[in-house]
Design an enzyme around this catalytic site. Structure first.
Site, PDB file in Angstrom:
ATOM      1  N   CYS B  84     -59.220  14.354 -32.784  1.00 15.20           N
ATOM      2  CA  CYS B  84     -58.682  15.644 -31.986  1.00 15.20           C
ATOM      3  C   CYS B  84     -57.198  15.353 -31.580  1.00 15.20           C
ATOM      4  CB  CYS B  84     -59.418  15.674 -30.645  1.00 15.20           C
ATOM      5  SG  CYS B  84     -61.151  15.648 -30.789  1.00 15.20           S
ATOM      6  N   CYS B 210     -67.861  21.052 -20.745  1.00 21.00           N
ATOM      7  CA  CYS B 210     -67.549  20.481 -22.151  1.00 21.00           C
ATOM      8  C   CYS B 210     -66.744  21.758 -22.560  1.00 21.00           C
ATOM      9  CB  CYS B 210     -68.571  20.572 -23.281  1.00 21.00           C
ATOM     10  SG  CYS B 210     -69.965  19.407 -22.548  1.00 21.00           S
ATOM     11  N   LYS B 331     -60.704  23.061 -22.069  1.00 19.83           N
ATOM     12  CA  LYS B 331     -61.822  23.700 -21.346  1.00 19.83           C
ATOM     13  C   LYS B 331     -61.919  25.093 -21.310  1.00 19.83           C
ATOM     14  CE  LYS B 331     -65.635  23.676 -19.293  1.00 19.83           C
ATOM     15  NZ  LYS B 331     -65.908  24.991 -19.990  1.00 19.83           N
ATOM     16  N   HIS B 335     -60.765  24.672 -28.138  1.00 21.22           N
ATOM     17  CA  HIS B 335     -60.239  23.235 -28.460  1.00 21.22           C
ATOM     18  C   HIS B 335     -60.458  23.259 -30.286  1.00 21.22           C
ATOM     19  CE1 HIS B 335     -59.683  19.107 -29.274  1.00 21.22           C
ATOM     20  NE2 HIS B 335     -60.584  18.579 -29.243  1.00 21.22           N
TER      21      HIS B 335
END
Lengths: 125, 388
Positions: B84, B210, B331, B335
């Site tokens: 990430c 998540c 969030k 992402h």
């Protein structure tokens, strides 16, 4: 070049996994700094030494952290609990058979094989 | 003296995109080029992040493909993969390239698709994501990425008393911020009750703790300090720290410390000759709510153990003492793995220029971005400053 295989005496992954499948959980202790790990490597993660000895880890330990997986990856069926277990000076990630909280005592009980790779299974004591 | 400058910033909306990686990346790159006022032939090198295209779309060797697609054929182009933190490490190399004098003006960015547009369902993508955990020592137990951060967060809760309500407050804040960001994946508010009522993904994380699976791209035009003189709106890159921590996570000395973030922050603050006290706002890698709490402590914004109560008390809200994730964060903004690091820098650039629209903070001068990869084992921390 050395005329002997420098990795001949090292506990590599294949040997570690074979022993785990046979029910023995090995770790590695550094002869230079004393660091102990349950995840054997080619050199010590703390000091870089290549002088590492295979050691038998304790079979009883303490749950250091845990989580219950509700959404598993492809190839697994949920839900199930995984934990980081402290075994003496080392910590290891494993599967839990039963239900535990942080601080609980657990014992190495079984081996799970997923996609031909073994993982230790612990149960509460 | 700045290490480098950002002279153009751009990104796509984050969400669900039918367009393949080259077209998505071009949208972000051209947005950045137009912002900077440069044309493709002025770009001397390309540093691009894509974490998982080989697994998700059977698409590798992307750097020359993307360079060709955006009118930059022939330049040195390279693809980065650090889970990430992929595009933050790409950006770090771009900064070093202009700082060293090798190049004057380059493009750093990232692109990724993670939604079912790839043809992969949730179980298949969960397997792809966990490829960033140790293949031999972690994947066989059935660990997932929410599980990785759950193990770190559960230990934080045990040591400091952080609660599920504290974690939920992070999601509520970031969802609110996302309603003010037209490029965010989620544009709706949520509540603590809704977060705690959502299904468990890996306890203590509910679904609403998540970040989503998102598609998107981002791009940053990076220029040397000398070259920046010919651009209209440069923002200074004062420090970039990059550190790694031990893998697998069971070998980490202190799970909730996220030590790589502490090391990277120390480097970045040192280069910028600044401290956490002088940071006006932060974009933080909140892949899960617990990750934001741990990061606010690792960056020194709050004492260890104070991150959860600080979020719950509104200290990290848009009108708080140190706003965290004004963009909505991972969030709410979304992402798309390889695009996230440079998207954080898009937000820093726009806020420091005073161009962030409804979510604009009150005249910020200095900000920090925190982008992590894997089990927090790669972390890049960037300090940026408005030009005086």
């Amino acid at each position: 070049m050395s005329d002997t295989d420098p990795s001949a005496d090292r506990l590599d992954y294949v040997a570690w996994a074979d022993r785990l499948r046979d029910g023995e959980l090995l770790g590695q202790e550094c002869a230079e700094c004393g660091h102990t790990t349950a995840a054997p490597k080619a050199a010590c993660v703390r000091c870089g030494s290549r002088t590492l000895a295979a050691v038998t880890l304790p079979t009883d330990g303490i749950v250091h952290s845990e989580t219950t997986i509700g959404v598993p990856p492809e190839g697994f069926d949920g839900e199930y609990q995984v934990a980081v277990v402290r075994l003496g000076d080392a910590k290891v990630l494993g599967r839990i058979d039963g239900a535990v909280d942080i601080g609980d005592r657990v014992s190495f009980a079984d081996v799970l094989v997923a996609d031909d790779h073994p993982a230790p299974v612990f149960e509460p004591v | 003296m700045a290490r480098a400058t950002i002279v153009g910033a751009g990104m796509t909306n984050f969400g669900v995109h039918e367009r393949p990686l080259p077209d998505l990346f071009a949208d972000a790159a051209f947005d950045a080029f137009d912002d900077a006022g440069v044309a493709s032939p002025e770009i001397e090198a390309l540093y691009v992040g894509n974490a998982m295209g080989g697994m998700t779309e059977n698409d590798t060797h992307l750097a020359p493909t993307l360079a060709s697609h955006i009118g930059c054929p022939g330049v040195p182009a390279q693809r980065f993969e650090d889970a990430c933190a992929t595009s933050a490490t790409a950006f770090k190399h771009a900064v070093e390239a202009v700082e060293s004098g090798r190049h004057d003006v380059v493009l750093a960015g990232g692109v990724e698709r993670c939604t079912p547009e790839t043809g992969l369902d949730t179980a298949a993508m969960t397997r792809v994501f966990v490829s960033a955990a140790h293949r031999q020592y972690e994947q066989p137990a059935g660990l997932t990425f929410p599980g990785v951060f759950a193990l770190l967060t559960k230990r934080h809760m045990h040591e400091y008393g952080t609660t599920e309500e504290h974690l939920a407050e992070v999601a509520v804040k970031n969802h609110f911020n996302g309603t003010l960001n037209p490029r965010a994946h989620f544009g709706r508010e949520t509540s603590v009750e809704k977060v705690l009522d959502s299904p468990i993904v890996a306890d203590p994380f509910h679904l609403m703790d998540c970040c989503p699976f998102s598609d998107g791209a981002s791009g940053i035009v990076v220029a040397s300090e000398a070259a920046a003189e010919s651009f209209d709106h440069p923002v200074d890159v004062a420090g970039v720290g990059h550190a790694t921590d031990v893998v697998p996570l069971a070998d980490k000395t202190d799970l909730p410390a996220t030590q790589a973030a502490r090391d990277a922050a120390s480097q970045a603050y040192g280069q910028a000759n600044t401290t956490a006290d002088a940071i006006d706002f932060a974009e933080i890698h909140d892949c899960f709510t617990g990750a934001e709490v741990m990061a606010t402590e690792a960056l020194g914004l709050f004492e260890d153990g104070a991150g959860g109560p600080a979020a719950a008390a509104g200290r990290t809200a848009l009108d708080g003492e140190v706003p965290v994730n004004p963009s909505g964060g991972l969030k709410a903004k979304g992402h798309p793995i390889g695009a996230t690091g440079t998207a954080q820098l898009v937000e820093l650039t726009e806020q420091l220029r005073g161009e962030a629209g409804e979510r604009q903070l009150d005249d910020p001068e200095r900000a920090v971005a925190h982008n992590l990869g894997g089990d927090a084992a790669t972390t890049v921390v960037t300090v940026m400053e408005a030009r005086q």
